[in-house]
Write a protein that holds these residues in place. Structure first.
Motif, PDB file in Angstrom:
ATOM      1  N   GLU A  51    -129.746 -16.003 173.635  1.00 34.09           N
ATOM      2  CA  GLU A  51    -131.169 -15.760 172.786  1.00 34.09           C
ATOM      3  C   GLU A  51    -130.919 -15.308 171.311  1.00 34.09           C
ATOM      4  OE1 GLU A  51    -135.506 -15.842 171.995  1.00 34.09           O
ATOM      5  OE2 GLU A  51    -133.947 -16.975 173.493  1.00 34.09           O
ATOM      6  N   GLY A  52    -129.944 -14.530 171.165  1.00 33.12           N
ATOM      7  CA  GLY A  52    -129.775 -13.911 170.120  1.00 33.12           C
ATOM      8  C   GLY A  52    -129.252 -14.740 168.959  1.00 33.12           C
ATOM      9  N   LYS A  53    -128.338 -15.731 169.726  1.00 37.01           N
ATOM     10  CA  LYS A  53    -127.612 -16.964 168.821  1.00 37.01           C
ATOM     11  C   LYS A  53    -128.704 -17.614 168.576  1.00 37.01           C
ATOM     12  CE  LYS A  53    -123.307 -16.581 171.272  1.00 37.01           C
ATOM     13  NZ  LYS A  53    -122.363 -17.207 171.935  1.00 37.01           N
ATOM     14  N   ARG A  54    -129.751 -17.844 169.312  1.00 34.64           N
ATOM     15  CA  ARG A  54    -130.887 -18.788 168.884  1.00 34.64           C
ATOM     16  C   ARG A  54    -131.737 -18.302 167.978  1.00 34.64           C
ATOM     17  NH1 ARG A  54    -135.992 -20.181 169.693  1.00 34.64           N
ATOM     18  NH2 ARG A  54    -136.544 -17.989 170.900  1.00 34.64           N
ATOM     19  N   ARG A  55    -131.929 -17.052 167.876  1.00 34.57           N
ATOM     20  CA  ARG A  55    -132.913 -16.513 166.968  1.00 34.57           C
ATOM     21  C   ARG A  55    -132.195 -16.396 165.740  1.00 34.57           C
ATOM     22  NH1 ARG A  55    -135.591 -11.334 169.702  1.00 34.57           N
ATOM     23  NH2 ARG A  55    -137.174 -12.332 170.983  1.00 34.57           N
ATOM     24  N   TYR A  56    -130.808 -16.237 165.773  1.00 33.51           N
ATOM     25  CA  TYR A  56    -130.117 -16.221 164.459  1.00 33.51           C
ATOM     26  C   TYR A  56    -130.079 -17.454 163.795  1.00 33.51           C
ATOM     27  CZ  TYR A  56    -126.346 -15.608 161.374  1.00 33.51           C
ATOM     28  OH  TYR A  56    -125.565 -15.655 160.007  1.00 33.51           O
ATOM     29  N   ARG A  57    -129.904 -18.424 164.603  1.00 32.76           N
ATOM     30  CA  ARG A  57    -129.714 -19.937 164.197  1.00 32.76           C
ATOM     31  C   ARG A  57    -131.235 -20.073 163.483  1.00 32.76           C
ATOM     32  NH1 ARG A  57    -126.477 -21.209 168.593  1.00 32.76           N
ATOM     33  NH2 ARG A  57    -128.297 -21.746 170.059  1.00 32.76           N
ATOM     34  N   ILE A  58    -132.190 -19.949 163.953  1.00 30.39           N
ATOM     35  CA  ILE A  58    -133.610 -20.303 163.358  1.00 30.39           C
ATOM     36  C   ILE A  58    -133.660 -19.309 162.182  1.00 30.39           C
ATOM     37  CG2 ILE A  58    -135.975 -19.581 163.834  1.00 30.39           C
ATOM     38  CD1 ILE A  58    -135.721 -20.172 166.839  1.00 30.39           C
ATOM     39  N   TYR A  59    -132.994 -17.923 162.209  1.00 31.18           N
ATOM     40  CA  TYR A  59    -133.148 -17.135 160.986  1.00 31.18           C
ATOM     41  C   TYR A  59    -132.404 -17.854 159.867  1.00 31.18           C
ATOM     42  CZ  TYR A  59    -132.482 -13.222 157.666  1.00 31.18           C
ATOM     43  OH  TYR A  59    -132.372 -12.422 156.632  1.00 31.18           O
TER      44      TYR A  59
END
Length: 106
Positions: free
Chosen positions: A39-47
């Motif tokens: 989830e952190g990776k997904r949010r980081y990619r979006i950011y």
């Protein structure tokens, strides 16, 4: 809310949530995102994609501003079309990531 407004809002939200891209650089954030899980990776990619869109939008504005007095319709410029295409591609990637199911919180 327009896509541009959404990008600006999400950038501000990312900064407020403590993502330290500016302070520690992308390497540190990637390491942290790995520690936080998928989830952190997904949010980081979006950011990161929002950051890229923000950069492209700024470049687009600059190019159009420069062309405004040189050509009748700056939107028809090849350079402008390329930037718009890059923004659309980033927008599609963001949409794909945002539509992925979120990981349940622990």
């Amino acid at each position: 809310m327009s896509f541009w407004e959404k990008v600006k809002k999400n950038l501000q939200k990312g900064i407020k949530e403590g993502i330290e891209v500016v302070k520690g650089g992308a390497v540190v954030v990637k390491k942290k995102a790995g520690e936080l899980g998928e989830e952190g990776k997904r949010r980081y990619r979006i950011y990161e994609l929002h950051r890229k869109v923000h950069k492209e939008m700024a470049e687009l504005g600059g190019v159009i501003y420069d062309l405004r007095s040189k050509v009748e319709n700056p939107i028809l410029s090849g350079n402008v079309k390329e930037i718009i295409t890059r923004i659309k591609n980033l927008e599609e990637k963001i949409k794909e990531l945002e539509e992925k199911p979120k990981m349940p919180s622990r």
